[in-house]
Design a protein around this motif. Structure first.
Motif, PDB file in Angstrom:
ATOM      1  N   GLY A   1      -1.605 -16.509  62.979  1.00 10.60           N
ATOM      2  CA  GLY A   1       0.065 -17.387  63.208  1.00 10.60           C
ATOM      3  C   GLY A   1      -0.175 -18.714  63.559  1.00 10.60           C
ATOM      4  O   GLY A   1       0.588 -19.496  63.462  1.00 10.60           O
ATOM      5  N   ASP A   2      -1.404 -19.029  63.968  1.00 14.80           N
ATOM      6  CA  ASP A   2      -1.672 -20.761  64.418  1.00 14.80           C
ATOM      7  C   ASP A   2      -1.806 -21.299  63.003  1.00 14.80           C
ATOM      8  O   ASP A   2      -2.186 -20.930  61.988  1.00 14.80           O
ATOM      9  N   GLU A   3      -1.529 -22.801  63.093  1.00 20.97           N
ATOM     10  CA  GLU A   3      -2.000 -23.694  62.004  1.00 20.97           C
ATOM     11  C   GLU A   3      -2.662 -24.638  62.596  1.00 20.97           C
ATOM     12  O   GLU A   3      -2.635 -25.154  63.625  1.00 20.97           O
ATOM     13  N   VAL A   4      -3.557 -25.136  61.679  1.00 19.53           N
ATOM     14  CA  VAL A   4      -4.440 -26.281  61.865  1.00 19.53           C
ATOM     15  C   VAL A   4      -4.319 -27.392  60.895  1.00 19.53           C
ATOM     16  O   VAL A   4      -4.473 -27.067  59.644  1.00 19.53           O
TER      17      VAL A   4
ATOM     18  N   GLY B   1      -7.347 -16.112  61.603  1.00 17.46           N
ATOM     19  CA  GLY B   1      -5.946 -15.758  61.134  1.00 17.46           C
ATOM     20  C   GLY B   1      -5.152 -17.051  61.037  1.00 17.46           C
ATOM     21  O   GLY B   1      -4.026 -16.596  60.956  1.00 17.46           O
ATOM     22  N   ALA B   2      -5.580 -17.975  61.102  1.00 17.71           N
ATOM     23  CA  ALA B   2      -4.917 -19.346  61.020  1.00 17.71           C
ATOM     24  C   ALA B   2      -4.425 -19.883  59.659  1.00 17.71           C
ATOM     25  O   ALA B   2      -5.114 -19.555  58.520  1.00 17.71           O
TER      26      ALA B   2
ATOM     27  N   ARG C   1       3.697 -24.238  65.654  1.00 15.05           N
ATOM     28  CA  ARG C   1       2.594 -23.233  65.497  1.00 15.05           C
ATOM     29  C   ARG C   1       1.247 -24.342  65.377  1.00 15.05           C
ATOM     30  O   ARG C   1       0.067 -23.512  65.656  1.00 15.05           O
ATOM     31  N   THR C   2       1.248 -25.215  65.591  1.00 18.13           N
ATOM     32  CA  THR C   2       0.011 -26.122  65.347  1.00 18.13           C
ATOM     33  C   THR C   2      -0.752 -26.137  66.600  1.00 18.13           C
ATOM     34  O   THR C   2      -0.184 -26.237  67.536  1.00 18.13           O
ATOM     35  N   ARG C   3      -2.025 -25.892  66.385  1.00 15.58           N
ATOM     36  CA  ARG C   3      -3.012 -25.581  67.585  1.00 15.58           C
ATOM     37  C   ARG C   3      -4.134 -26.613  67.603  1.00 15.58           C
ATOM     38  O   ARG C   3      -4.733 -27.029  68.485  1.00 15.58           O
ATOM     39  N   ALA C   4      -4.279 -27.307  66.511  1.00 15.74           N
ATOM     40  CA  ALA C   4      -5.554 -28.119  66.232  1.00 15.74           C
ATOM     41  C   ALA C   4      -5.369 -28.908  65.161  1.00 15.74           C
ATOM     42  O   ALA C   4      -4.689 -28.901  64.088  1.00 15.74           O
TER      43      ALA C   4
END
Length: 381
Positions: free
Chosen positions: A78-81, A99-100, A126-129
């Motif tokens: 569910g994360d976004e990069v 899973g991103a 949802r952005t993590r990196a």
């Protein structure tokens, strides 16, 4: 000029530069070829001292370093990069494996690096990196990238596969973000056949990083005598190189500065030779190599895709192996399945269709450079 009358000029040529065979022989005499030995340690010490990173961990590839970075950034489903689409698949797959979703942002037409002005608009809750790529050893706008990341609490991963010993001012590329990833693949400046390194610039991540590299165990602490046995502590995999790879790499690292100096000089020779074509608007050339880049790639842009394809065929018929570069990830089958666009990608599409990489390798002669330049000039005559 014909292939029969002159030798072929390859796109690249791996080169032995120093004591590679001596060091490999020493590994074989010592009787232990597994990773984590003295040559691995010497390479890591070299990288730490030369680059000024908190910790350098050798890996079996830059892909492995990127996968470790994704784990350390705690990327999950569910994360976004945010990343450029104009890059190698490994930049994206490292995060997709966790899973991103890669969110692709366009590149700048001058550096071919991620357009820092578009990053903010691609961010979501949802952005993590943010993963940046220093294309051809030229720095992204890292101050702007870090400002966005720090304001949002995001992890920055530098894919510095092209950029060993390149700099952004006084800062070596790969040491500015929280984590940096280097490549020593045989196509790079400093080589080990396969190989890479993870630069851990955030001290908070260092202890976990060596556990992740050692199959999720605290084996490194055991080897240092800090624990009486090692056990499974975390997720991880077998990300380290063998001592044979590290031995070859150490000999290359000892000559790294000279290697980059020579490649920068070759890039400058290409630029000088092709400048008249650029002045006529027939090709676009990168900025002069200067002291900040490492001379990894010399590229040019043609006016359109058809011209690019005809130029590549023209050079190939004359025994010169030039090539294109990335198929943009957003247009690749896996990119369409696993990622999404975070901006218009018009520059990426245009650059990908028009880019030519010219041959560039250590010990390339002035005569070979002149022959490539003459062949490009003949195409445009």
């Amino acid at each position: 000029m014909t292939i029969e009358s002159e030798s072929r000029i390859p796109f690249g040529r791996p080169t032995v530069v120093g004591r590679e065979f001596d060091y490999i022989a020493d590994v074989l005499r010592n009787g232990s070829m597994a990773g984590g030995g003295p040559y691995t340690q010497r390479c890591e010490e070299w990288l730490k001292a030369e680059l000024g990173t908190h910790r350098a961990l050798l890996t079996h590839s830059c892909t492995a370093a990127l996968e470790m970075a994704a784990i350390l950034a705690e990327i999950g489903p569910g994360d976004e990069v945010v990343m450029p689409s104009f890059t190698f698949s490994a930049t994206a797959t490292a995060f997709v494996l966790r899973g991103a979703t890669p969110v692709f942002v366009d590149i700048r037409p001058d550096t071919l690096n991620i357009d820092e002005r578009l990053i903010e608009g691609a961010l979501t809750p949802r952005t993590r990196a943010i993963a940046v790529v220093h294309y051809a050893g030229r720095a992204c706008a890292m101050d702007a990238v870090m400002a966005v990341a720090n304001a949002r609490g995001l992890v920055v991963v530098e894919d510095a596969a092209h950029a060993h010993l390149a700099r952004d001012g006084a800062r070596p590329l790969g040491t500015i973000g929280h984590l940096g990833c280097l490549s020593f693949h045989e196509t790079k400046n400093v080589i080990a056949g396969e190989g890479g390194a993870l630069l851990v610039n955030d001290p908070r991540l260092a202890a976990r990083a060596e556990i992740v590299r050692d199959k999720g165990t605290d084996r490194s602490r055991f080897l240092r005598g800090e624990v009486d046995k090692y056990t499974w502590q975390d997720v991880g995999s077998s990300y380290g190189p063998s001592e044979i790879v590290s031995a070859f790499l150490l000999a290359q690292l000892e000559r790294a500065a000279a290697i980059c100096d020579e490649r920068r000089a070759l890039c400058d020779a290409y630029r000088a030779g092709l400048a008249p074509l650029a002045a006529r608007g027939l090709v676009t050339l990168p900025e002069a190599a200067g002291t900040q880049t490492n001379g990894h790639i010399f590229w040019l842009l043609t006016r359109d895709e058809d011209t690019r394809n005809r130029l590549l065929a023209h050079l190939g018929a004359r025994g010169i192996q030039a090539t294109f570069h990335y198929v943009p990830l957003h247009s690749a089958p896996a990119g369409r399945r696993h990622g999404r666009a975070g901006s218009s990608l018009a520059v990426t599409d245009s650059v990908s269709a028009r880019l030519v990489r010219l041959p560039l390798f250590l010990n390339m002669t002035g005569g070979e450079i002149a022959r490539v330049v003459a062949a490009v000039e003949a195409f445009y005559a």
